[in-house]
Design an enzyme around this catalytic site. Sequence first.
Site, PDB file in Angstrom:
ATOM      1  N   ASP A   1      -3.881  -4.694 -18.424  1.00 36.00           N
ATOM      2  CA  ASP A   1      -2.831  -3.724 -18.772  1.00 36.00           C
ATOM      3  C   ASP A   1      -2.930  -3.233 -20.213  1.00 36.00           C
ATOM      4  OD1 ASP A   1      -1.812  -4.250 -16.210  1.00 36.00           O
ATOM      5  OD2 ASP A   1      -0.573  -5.894 -16.972  1.00 36.00           O
TER       6      ASP A   1
ATOM      7  N   ASN B   1      -5.199   2.613 -13.742  1.00 38.38           N
ATOM      8  CA  ASN B   1      -4.290   1.654 -13.107  1.00 38.38           C
ATOM      9  C   ASN B   1      -2.853   2.138 -13.272  1.00 38.38           C
ATOM     10  OD1 ASN B   1      -3.310  -0.843 -12.024  1.00 38.38           O
ATOM     11  ND2 ASN B   1      -2.908  -1.563 -14.117  1.00 38.38           N
TER      12      ASN B   1
ATOM     13  N   GLU C   1       6.674   5.884  -9.160  1.00 35.84           N
ATOM     14  CA  GLU C   1       5.220   5.811  -8.895  1.00 35.84           C
ATOM     15  C   GLU C   1       4.804   6.860  -7.873  1.00 35.84           C
ATOM     16  OE1 GLU C   1       4.265   1.165  -9.900  1.00 35.84           O
ATOM     17  OE2 GLU C   1       4.734   1.641  -7.835  1.00 35.84           O
TER      18      GLU C   1
ATOM     19  N   HIS D   1       0.997   0.526 -13.764  1.00 34.74           N
ATOM     20  CA  HIS D   1       1.710  -0.723 -14.039  1.00 34.74           C
ATOM     21  C   HIS D   1       3.215  -0.440 -13.945  1.00 34.74           C
ATOM     22  CE1 HIS D   1       2.217  -4.742 -15.565  1.00 34.74           C
ATOM     23  NE2 HIS D   1       3.153  -4.276 -16.359  1.00 34.74           N
TER      24      HIS D   1
ATOM     25  N   GLY E   1       0.785  -1.235   0.000  1.00 31.43           N
ATOM     26  CA  GLY E   1       0.000   0.000   0.000  1.00 31.43           C
ATOM     27  C   GLY E   1       0.816   1.284   0.000  1.00 31.43           C
ATOM     28  N   SER E   2       2.096   1.204  -0.465  1.00 32.67           N
ATOM     29  CA  SER E   2       2.886   2.450  -0.430  1.00 32.67           C
ATOM     30  C   SER E   2       2.283   3.496  -1.369  1.00 32.67           C
ATOM     31  CB  SER E   2       4.351   2.182  -0.768  1.00 32.67           C
ATOM     32  OG  SER E   2       4.486   1.791  -2.111  1.00 32.67           O
ATOM     33  N   ASN E   3       1.785   3.065  -2.529  1.00 32.95           N
ATOM     34  CA  ASN E   3       1.145   4.034  -3.437  1.00 32.95           C
ATOM     35  C   ASN E   3      -0.125   4.595  -2.817  1.00 32.95           C
ATOM     36  OD1 ASN E   3       2.483   4.288  -6.203  1.00 32.95           O
ATOM     37  ND2 ASN E   3       2.580   2.084  -5.812  1.00 32.95           N
TER      38      ASN E   3
END
Length: 282
Positions: free
Chosen positions: A238, A195, A267, A197, A105-107
């Site tokens: 994707d 999303n 990211e 990727h 969950g860092s993003n």
Amino acid sequence: MFKKLKQHWKVNGLHLAFIIATFALGGSLCGYAGRKILLLLHMDKGVSWVLLYILLIVLLWPICVILISIPFGQFLFFRKYIARIWQKFSGRQKVRIAVFASGAGSNTQVIIDHFAGSPSTRVALIVCNKPGAGVLSIAAKENIPALLINKEQFLNGDHYLAALRENKIGFIVLAGFLWKVPVDLIKAYPKKIINIHPALLPKYGGAGMYGHFVHEAIIAHKEKESGISIHYVDELYDHGEIIYQAKCGVDENDTAESLAKKIHLLEHAHYAAVIEKIVMKG
Ligand code: GAR
């Protein structure tokens, strides 16, 4: 009172002093400018003078405060502050984002931090398919409701649409969510699901290509560069239209782990800002 303001605005003492100075000078400037304009109009003091003066103050205040905030280095604070006031008066609803994530969950954390205090957008729900995933602890810590989903129910039909509607979700962000998004959900949120990727799509995407598998494949193929792709989600893995890509170099002595770190940095630097742009576009 100052202590409360510091906590409310999440600022330190010096920052608060600059904010108060900006308020005071911005207010004086707008009062002065309003009186000057009325003088130029040669209006006699009376009810209409007072009404026009109030109208001018309302119109000039944001401009004066923004102008004064620049030399005090408080432009960003006041831009947000005025946007918040405007949001309240215009009655425009906040866009409520659901983050679908199943990893550490860092993003998700960066996205939550980015929108904390935003006048227009808020992370309102975390959707996760993995009991015990780090992102669930983040949801608990940040006081954001979390929905733990079941694969069969998620993939078969529109089982979770009601929960998303109940939470008034207007936009969906995938941040390390590995299941294919069902067509019903895509139809319910056209061009409102994106999303991230961890590679430069269309290379190294598709079923089974996620997280460390992507980085291992890139190292195995001796690629010279990798990066991130942010894209709309469609029926294929994707595959949807690419919104944004950023690159990084892959060195000879990079490993999947060191590459993963570089990718995470990219990211964290770009995803939230891209989300904000897309959400603002409506
Ligand atoms: C991120 O690197 C994201 O790009 C990747 O999972 C990681 C989640 O990290 N997503 C995919 O591989 C999707 N195909 P996080 O849990 O620390 O945010």
